[in-house]
Every structure is written in structure tokens, then in C-alpha cells.
Design an enzyme around this catalytic site. Structure first.
Site, PDB file in Angstrom:
ATOM      1  N   SER A  15       7.031  11.085  -1.552  1.00  0.00           N
ATOM      2  CA  SER A  15       6.240  10.012  -1.215  1.00  0.00           C
ATOM      3  C   SER A  15       6.607   9.442   0.177  1.00  0.00           C
ATOM      4  O   SER A  15       7.468   9.768   0.723  1.00  0.00           O
ATOM      5  CB  SER A  15       6.756   8.952  -2.118  1.00  0.00           C
ATOM      6  OG  SER A  15       8.210   8.790  -2.083  1.00  0.00           O
ATOM      7  N   GLU A  68      14.491  16.686  -9.335  1.00  0.00           N
ATOM      8  CA  GLU A  68      15.424  16.741  -9.993  1.00  0.00           C
ATOM      9  C   GLU A  68      14.855  16.665 -11.448  1.00  0.00           C
ATOM     10  O   GLU A  68      15.343  16.855 -12.258  1.00  0.00           O
ATOM     11  CB  GLU A  68      16.800  15.537 -10.012  1.00  0.00           C
ATOM     12  CG  GLU A  68      15.994  14.323 -10.035  1.00  0.00           C
ATOM     13  CD  GLU A  68      15.715  13.953  -8.507  1.00  0.00           C
ATOM     14  OE1 GLU A  68      15.087  14.495  -7.722  1.00  0.00           O
ATOM     15  OE2 GLU A  68      16.077  12.642  -8.230  1.00  0.00           O
ATOM     16  N   ARG A  69      13.490  16.441 -11.507  1.00  0.00           N
ATOM     17  CA  ARG A  69      12.666  16.439 -12.667  1.00  0.00           C
ATOM     18  C   ARG A  69      12.134  17.877 -13.303  1.00  0.00           C
ATOM     19  O   ARG A  69      12.123  17.881 -14.398  1.00  0.00           O
ATOM     20  CB  ARG A  69      11.389  15.482 -12.488  1.00  0.00           C
ATOM     21  CG  ARG A  69      11.807  14.137 -12.113  1.00  0.00           C
ATOM     22  CD  ARG A  69      10.681  13.309 -12.100  1.00  0.00           C
ATOM     23  NE  ARG A  69      10.813  12.010 -11.058  1.00  0.00           N
ATOM     24  CZ  ARG A  69      10.178  11.726 -10.048  1.00  0.00           C
ATOM     25  NH1 ARG A  69       8.730  11.879 -10.074  1.00  0.00           N
ATOM     26  NH2 ARG A  69      10.396  10.570  -9.351  1.00  0.00           N
ATOM     27  N   CYS A  82      -1.148  15.639  -4.553  1.00  0.00           N
ATOM     28  CA  CYS A  82      -1.332  14.878  -3.194  1.00  0.00           C
ATOM     29  C   CYS A  82      -2.686  15.123  -2.723  1.00  0.00           C
ATOM     30  O   CYS A  82      -3.106  14.306  -1.759  1.00  0.00           O
ATOM     31  CB  CYS A  82      -0.202  15.298  -2.227  1.00  0.00           C
ATOM     32  SG  CYS A  82      -0.257  17.033  -1.582  1.00  0.00           S
ATOM     33  N   GLU A  84      -1.001   4.403  -3.292  1.00  0.00           N
ATOM     34  CA  GLU A  84      -0.998   5.471  -4.224  1.00  0.00           C
ATOM     35  C   GLU A  84      -0.742   5.259  -5.599  1.00  0.00           C
ATOM     36  O   GLU A  84       0.261   4.723  -5.920  1.00  0.00           O
ATOM     37  CB  GLU A  84      -0.094   6.733  -3.684  1.00  0.00           C
ATOM     38  CG  GLU A  84      -0.334   8.044  -4.292  1.00  0.00           C
ATOM     39  CD  GLU A  84       0.680   8.957  -3.704  1.00  0.00           C
ATOM     40  OE1 GLU A  84       1.766   8.604  -3.751  1.00  0.00           O
ATOM     41  OE2 GLU A  84       0.253  10.193  -3.443  1.00  0.00           O
ATOM     42  N   PHE A 142       8.293  16.638  -7.326  1.00  0.00           N
ATOM     43  CA  PHE A 142       8.302  17.111  -8.825  1.00  0.00           C
ATOM     44  C   PHE A 142       6.875  17.943  -8.890  1.00  0.00           C
ATOM     45  O   PHE A 142       6.809  18.827  -9.804  1.00  0.00           O
ATOM     46  CB  PHE A 142       8.474  16.054  -9.744  1.00  0.00           C
ATOM     47  CG  PHE A 142       7.290  15.281  -9.923  1.00  0.00           C
ATOM     48  CD1 PHE A 142       6.171  15.495 -10.750  1.00  0.00           C
ATOM     49  CD2 PHE A 142       6.922  14.123  -9.104  1.00  0.00           C
ATOM     50  CE1 PHE A 142       4.903  14.740 -10.986  1.00  0.00           C
ATOM     51  CE2 PHE A 142       5.954  13.097  -9.393  1.00  0.00           C
ATOM     52  CZ  PHE A 142       4.835  13.736 -10.300  1.00  0.00           C
TER      53      PHE A 142
HETATM   54  P1  NAD Z   1       9.577  11.466  -4.203  1.00  0.00           P
HETATM   55  O1  NAD Z   1       9.699  10.934  -2.837  1.00  0.00           O
HETATM   56  O2  NAD Z   1      10.122  10.485  -5.196  1.00  0.00           O
HETATM   57  O3  NAD Z   1      10.702  12.687  -4.363  1.00  0.00           O
HETATM   58  C1  NAD Z   1      10.652  13.748  -3.119  1.00  0.00           C
HETATM   59  C2  NAD Z   1      12.063  14.283  -3.119  1.00  0.00           C
HETATM   60  O4  NAD Z   1      12.700  13.311  -2.480  1.00  0.00           O
HETATM   61  C3  NAD Z   1      12.865  14.826  -4.463  1.00  0.00           C
HETATM   62  O5  NAD Z   1      13.432  15.779  -4.190  1.00  0.00           O
HETATM   63  C4  NAD Z   1      13.746  13.710  -4.565  1.00  0.00           C
HETATM   64  O6  NAD Z   1      14.839  13.746  -5.352  1.00  0.00           O
HETATM   65  C5  NAD Z   1      14.061  12.971  -3.147  1.00  0.00           C
HETATM   66  N1  NAD Z   1      14.281  11.354  -3.179  1.00  0.00           N
HETATM   67  C6  NAD Z   1      13.720  10.662  -3.967  1.00  0.00           C
HETATM   68  N2  NAD Z   1      14.177   9.542  -3.629  1.00  0.00           N
HETATM   69  C7  NAD Z   1      14.815   9.664  -2.724  1.00  0.00           C
HETATM   70  C8  NAD Z   1      15.621   8.637  -1.936  1.00  0.00           C
HETATM   71  N3  NAD Z   1      15.801   7.397  -2.017  1.00  0.00           N
HETATM   72  N4  NAD Z   1      16.363   9.082  -0.877  1.00  0.00           N
HETATM   73  C9  NAD Z   1      16.402  10.346  -0.637  1.00  0.00           C
HETATM   74  N5  NAD Z   1      15.854  11.315  -1.340  1.00  0.00           N
HETATM   75  C10 NAD Z   1      15.087  11.125  -2.364  1.00  0.00           C
HETATM   76  O7  NAD Z   1       8.360  12.019  -4.555  1.00  0.00           O
HETATM   77  P2  NAD Z   1       7.697  12.801  -6.147  1.00  0.00           P
HETATM   78  O8  NAD Z   1       7.505  11.566  -6.929  1.00  0.00           O
HETATM   79  O9  NAD Z   1       8.772  13.761  -6.386  1.00  0.00           O
HETATM   80  O10 NAD Z   1       6.697  13.598  -5.715  1.00  0.00           O
HETATM   81  C11 NAD Z   1       5.436  12.660  -5.612  1.00  0.00           C
HETATM   82  C12 NAD Z   1       4.900  12.300  -4.166  1.00  0.00           C
HETATM   83  O11 NAD Z   1       4.903  13.380  -3.590  1.00  0.00           O
HETATM   84  C13 NAD Z   1       3.800  11.527  -4.191  1.00  0.00           C
HETATM   85  O12 NAD Z   1       3.584  10.549  -3.391  1.00  0.00           O
HETATM   86  C14 NAD Z   1       2.752  12.710  -3.627  1.00  0.00           C
HETATM   87  O13 NAD Z   1       1.533  12.293  -2.913  1.00  0.00           O
HETATM   88  C15 NAD Z   1       3.469  13.366  -2.697  1.00  0.00           C
HETATM   89  N6  NAD Z   1       3.303  14.851  -2.380  1.00  0.00           N
HETATM   90  C16 NAD Z   1       2.885  14.956  -0.936  1.00  0.00           C
HETATM   91  C17 NAD Z   1       2.400  16.217  -0.620  1.00  0.00           C
HETATM   92  C18 NAD Z   1       1.973  16.533   0.718  1.00  0.00           C
HETATM   93  O14 NAD Z   1       1.832  17.623   1.045  1.00  0.00           O
HETATM   94  N7  NAD Z   1       1.648  15.535   1.628  1.00  0.00           N
HETATM   95  C19 NAD Z   1       2.155  17.297  -1.442  1.00  0.00           C
HETATM   96  C20 NAD Z   1       2.943  17.076  -2.800  1.00  0.00           C
HETATM   97  C21 NAD Z   1       3.452  15.894  -3.438  1.00  0.00           C
END
Ligand code: NAD
Length: 498
Positions: A226, A176-177, A281, A383, A149
């Protein structure tokens, strides 16, 4: 109420699952849209479209593919303000920050415009008698990206621009957010001349993600989000033989040496720790002053700056940062602050009580600052992803170097110093993927690669830069004997180049 469907085969289509997620406007706390959550069958429909369109796109010469991206850059510029406002309203970040989100994505699309050069293979004339060898890069076919998101413009572009430039068809499953901007970007790619079916957006949750992971026609998956989900996707994608690169969460440290310019460092920490409400991130979430004098000087300057942070609605261009993305995220961050207090850290600034006048239902939180945080605390190990900075006091440089190096996460790190020897030693030794020297958020420019280590990145290749071309193509190597008249007779042992 606005509903967001999917973008399949070059047009927006309604969701058929009957399942929807709320899309909030974090600054008011109101639900402004409903986004459809795809079924396996809807994902499959996108894959069928992509599969049918890809061969012709893959056979299109690379300069023509690049021209579509060039036109796309122009169209995004045309719609910049509109896109930034939509992004800010769905995510919560301020409009200037939303513009940066778009810009850092566009830079990767600019990089991908160099694809005719980037995809060139190798050639060796005369590797043996009459033998020439050459290699070529070919697209994988249909590939997918699953994005978080917090950068709804940048990370989708990091994924689809190089993948499409390489001749692949792409399935994007955005968060989805905040699905509005990814959908708009897909429409702009079509307007730029991309054939229908080459870029599809399938909105959804775990069901859509699992359908991507199990689909035999999807050859590679790029994920950002994440760490637990990154690891899950990496492992499950490998089980079905897909290429995967999965980037996860972070705990980015800033080391402050005794000789650092303290005012410059405080400016850097304030921007990198609290910008975008800490939902980056590459945000700095741990500051490590070296020595008691450095720590005391840092705290005395940091406290008033954290107290003076200007929090505002996303549409206020003078705000330092806006609301968090959801109420759930807000509660989660507040809960971490409570945990920190219970663990015995000193809460030097407590922003939990902040209320935004006129926006009482928005997901706002004031800046929090912890002092005397130690390695064993959960607020150090996990985190938080909010406007919370933890100060861990180190006695010396060796202890400061060990902290980010031994941490489970390894995304970014920074050192603030005037000492070139210390900076050089730190950059060489620290066990983290991206390093800043007097630069708090060392996100590499598009033509370098971006990727964290340890729990921050699963897979062999980084995002954008030359690695993105490697990730989205497979290498074929051709050994040819020409003219065929060179006669060597039958050979029964392994062929050697003579
Ligand atoms: P998230 O892991 O909740 O979601 C990421 C994606 O995974 C979304 O598209 C979501 O729909 C999907 N998802 C969520 N739960 C799932 C599940 N149980 N099974 C399958 N798919 C699932 O992350 P978020 O809250 O959207 O984003 C924030 C996180 O992303 C933080 O941890 C941040 O550090 C990380 N991030 C990392 C980078 C990087 O390059 N390392 C860059 C940006 C964000």
C-alpha cells in the site's frame, strides 16, 4: 496446526520470537496455520548467511546462474497444481487465477534466464590515445524484497529472479497473510541448484521490515504494497543509504468513449473490476463513460452482469471470484460501500448481503456497483481494494482525460474506443504509468517494465524488464590506457580525451 517458520541458509528453521500471525483459509474463514514473526536477530541471521554466500555466487558465471533459473522453471511446472491450490487456499483467489499469479511470476524468471546477455557492459575502443573505456555491471551484494498479500507468487518472483540472476543474495519478507507459496518457491530454488543462503525467506511484520531497513549490509530494498507503507519504506531506506523502489496502491480508471464496443467493454470491466475480488493493484475500480448516452448504455448492461457474478470458494473452478483475504479486509470494503452511500453516490448493485451457502464463515462479498460518483468523494479518492466499481460520468473527452491524470494514484489506466486518434492522444497525454488501449489490465509483459506513477510508485526504476537489471546492479566504468607506453607528461588540468 501447521506452523510456518523462515527459510534461512538453505533450510526451513523455526521462528524463535514466540510471536505468530494467523494464516486464514479465506474460503472457510478458518485459521489453518501460524506464521512466525521474525525478530531483528533472526533477520540478522539471514543476512549473515546471505553475506557469506554472495561473493561466490556473484563470481559464478552468468550462464550458470541462468541454468539454476531454468531448472527452477521446470520444477515450478512440476509442482504447478500443488502450488496453485496452496496459493488459492491461503489467499482466497480461485485456482485458475492462482495459476495466472504463478505464470506471471515465471515469465519474469524466464526473462532473467537471459542474464548473460542482459548484464553485458559497454566498450569503446580508442576513446583517447591508447585509451579504451568499458563498463561492467556488478551485483550489489545482499538485497531485500518486501511483498504484498495479493500476488504471493508473482511479486516475490518479480523481485528475487532478476536480483539473484544478477549475482545478488536475496532476503524476501513476504506478506504474513499468505507465506506458504513464497516458502515453497525458496525450497524449489534450492532444489534447482541455488547455493544455500542466496535466497532466504524471513517471515514477519513491521519488526522484520524495520530490521531490513536498518541493516547496513542490505544494499537495496524492493517493496510492493500500500502507498503509505511504500512511502515510509522509500524514505527510511534512503536515510540508511539504500537503493529503493517502492510500489504502492492504485485507482485505475477505464475511459469509455461513445464509439467503444460496449459489449467488449462490459466484458473487460467485469473481469478487471471484479476478478480476484478486486484485490489487484491493476484492477479497474473507476469506469468513466463519456457522455450521457454512453453512461446510460453502460449502466444498463453492467447492472445485470454485476448481479449475475458467480462468487464461490477458491476451489470452485467455475467461480468468477472467491472470498476476500481476511475478515478485516471484508469489513473495510463494506465500510467503504457505506461511506459511498452516505456521500450520495447511487448504489446500483449492493453485494454486501451475499452469503456463501456451506461456507458461512468465509470472507465473501457480492459485487457492488456505484453510479454518479464524483471527484470529491472518498470512494473515488481512496483505494478500496474489493469488488466495487465506481462509475464517474464525464461530459466530454477532456474531462475524462483529466480524471486519471489529476488523481493522486497513477498505476494503470485504460481507454475503450474505436478511434485511433483518440487512443493515441490519450496514451500520449494521460499522467499514469501503464496504459491500455481496449486492454483493461495493461500489465506489461516481463521484458518490458512495470511501474506506476505518483502515489503508486516511489523511486526511479521500474520492476522487471531492463530496469530490474539496472536496479539490482551497479555500473563500474573502467578507463584504461594500454599499451602504457603512450607518454603525455604530467597534466594539471582536468584530463580531456585528445
Ligand atoms: P501492505 O502495505 O499492508 O503490506 C505490504 C508489505 O508491507 C507486507 O509484507 C507487510 O508485512 C508489510 N507491512 C505492512 N504494514 C507495515 C508497516 N506498518 N511497516 C512496515 N511494513 C509493513 O499491503 P497489502 O495489503 O499486503 O497489499 C495490498 C496493497 O498492495 C494494495 O494497496 C495494492 O494496490 C498494493 N499493490 C501494489 C502493486 C504495485 O505493483 N503497485 C502490486 C500489488 C499490490
Amino acid at each position: 496446526m501447521r506452523t510456518v517458520g523462515h527459510f534461512i541458509g538453505g533450510k526451513e528453521v523455526e521462528g524463535k520470537s514466540g510471536r505468530f500471525a494467523d494464516v486464514f483459509e479465506p474460503m472457510t474463514g478458518e485459521v489453518k496455520a501460524k506464521v512466525a514473526l521474525a525478530t531483528k536477530a533472526e533477520l540478522r541471521a539471514a543476512v549473515e548467511n546471505a553475506k557469506a554466500a554472495q561473493p561466490e555466487w556473484g563470481a559464478t558465471n552468468p550462464q550458470r546462474r541462468a541454468r539454476v533459473l531454468m531448472k527452477f522453471l521446470e520444477l515450478v511446472q512440476r509442482d504447478y497444481d500443488k502450488l496453485a491450490e496452496l496459493l488459492a487456499r491461503e489467499h482466497g483467489k480461485t485456482i485458475p487465477d492462482a495459476k495466472g499469479d504463478i505464470q506471471r511470476g515465471l515469465e519474469v524468471a524466464e526473462f532473467a534466464c537471459g542474464i548473460p546477455h542482459l548484464m553485458k557492459g559497454e566498450y569503446t575502443e580508442g576513446a583517447g590515445p591508447g585509451i579504451d573505456i568499458y563498463s561492467m555491471r556488478q551485483p550489489l551484494g545482499v538485497v531485500a524484497g518486501i511483498t504484498p498479500f495479493n500476488f504471493p507468487a508473482m511479486i516475490p518472483m518479480w523481485k528475487f529472479a532478476p536480483a539473484i540472476a544478477c549475482g545478488n543474495a536475496f532476503i524476501l519478507k513476504p506478506s504474513e497473510r499468505d507465506p506458504g507459496v513464497p516458502m515453497a518457491l525458496a525450497a524449489l530454488m534450492l532444489e534447482a541448484g541455488l547455493p544455500p543462503g542466496i535466497l532466504n525467506v524471513v517471515n514477519g511484520d513491521k519488526e522484520a521490515v524495520d530490521a531490513i531497513l536498518d541493516d547496513p549490509d542490505i544494499k537495496a530494498v524492493g517493496f510492493v504494497g500500500s502507498s503509505p507503507i511504500a512511502q515510509y519504506i522509500y524514505e527510511r531506506a534512503a536515510q540508511t543509504g539504500k537503493r529503493a523502489q517502492c510500489f504502492g496502491g492504485a485507482k485505475n480508471h477505464a475511459i469509455i468513449m461513445p464509439d467503444a464496443d460496449i459489449d467488449q467493454t462490459v466484458d473487460a470491466l467485469i473481469g478487471a473490476g471484479y476478478g480476484s475480488a478486486g484485490e489487484r493493484c491493476m484492477a479497474i475500480s473507476v469506469a468513466v463513460p463519456v457522455g450521457k448516452a454512453t453512461a446510460d448504455a453502460l449502466m444498463s448492461k453492467l447492472i445485470p452482469r454485476v448481479e449475475a457474478l458467480k462468487i464461490g470458494p477458491s476451489t470452485d473452478p467455475t467461480a468468477d471470484y472467491g472470498p476476500l483475504v481476511t475478515k478485516e479486509a471484508l469489513e473495510r470494503v463494506k465500510n467503504y460501500v457505506e461511506i459511498g452511500v452516505k456521500e450520495g453516490a447511487t448504489l446500483a448493485v449492493d453485494g454486501r448481503g451475499f452469503k456463501m451457502q456451506g461456507y458461512e464463515n468465509g470472507f465473501y462479498m457480492g459485487g457492488c456497483l456505484f453510479d454518479n460518483v464524483t471527484k470529491d468523494m472518498r470512494i473515488y479518492k481512496e483505494e478500496i481494494f474489493g469488488p466495487v466499481l465506481s462509475v464517474v460520468r464525464a461530459h466530454d473527452y477532456a474531462e475524462a482525460l483529466a480524471l486519471p491524470s489529476d488523481h493522486d494514484y497513477g498505476n494503470g489506466v485504460a481507454i475503450f474506443t474505436r478511434d485511433g486518434d483518440a487512443a493515441r492522444d490519450f496514451a500520449a497525454k494521460v499522467n499514469v504509468g501503464m496504459v491500455g488501449i481496449n486492454v483493461p489490465i495493461p500489465v506489461p509483459i516481463a521484458y518490458y517494465t512495470f511501474g506506476g506513477w505518483k502515489k503508486s510508485g516511489f523511486g526511479d526504476l521500474n520492476q522487471h524488464g531492463p530496469d530490474s537489471v539496472r536496479f539490482y546492479t551497479k555500473t563500474k566504468t573502467v578507463t584504461s590506457r594500454w599499451p602504457s607506453g603512450v607518454k603525455e607528461g604530467a597534466e594539471f588540468s582536468i584530463p580531456l580525451m585528445k
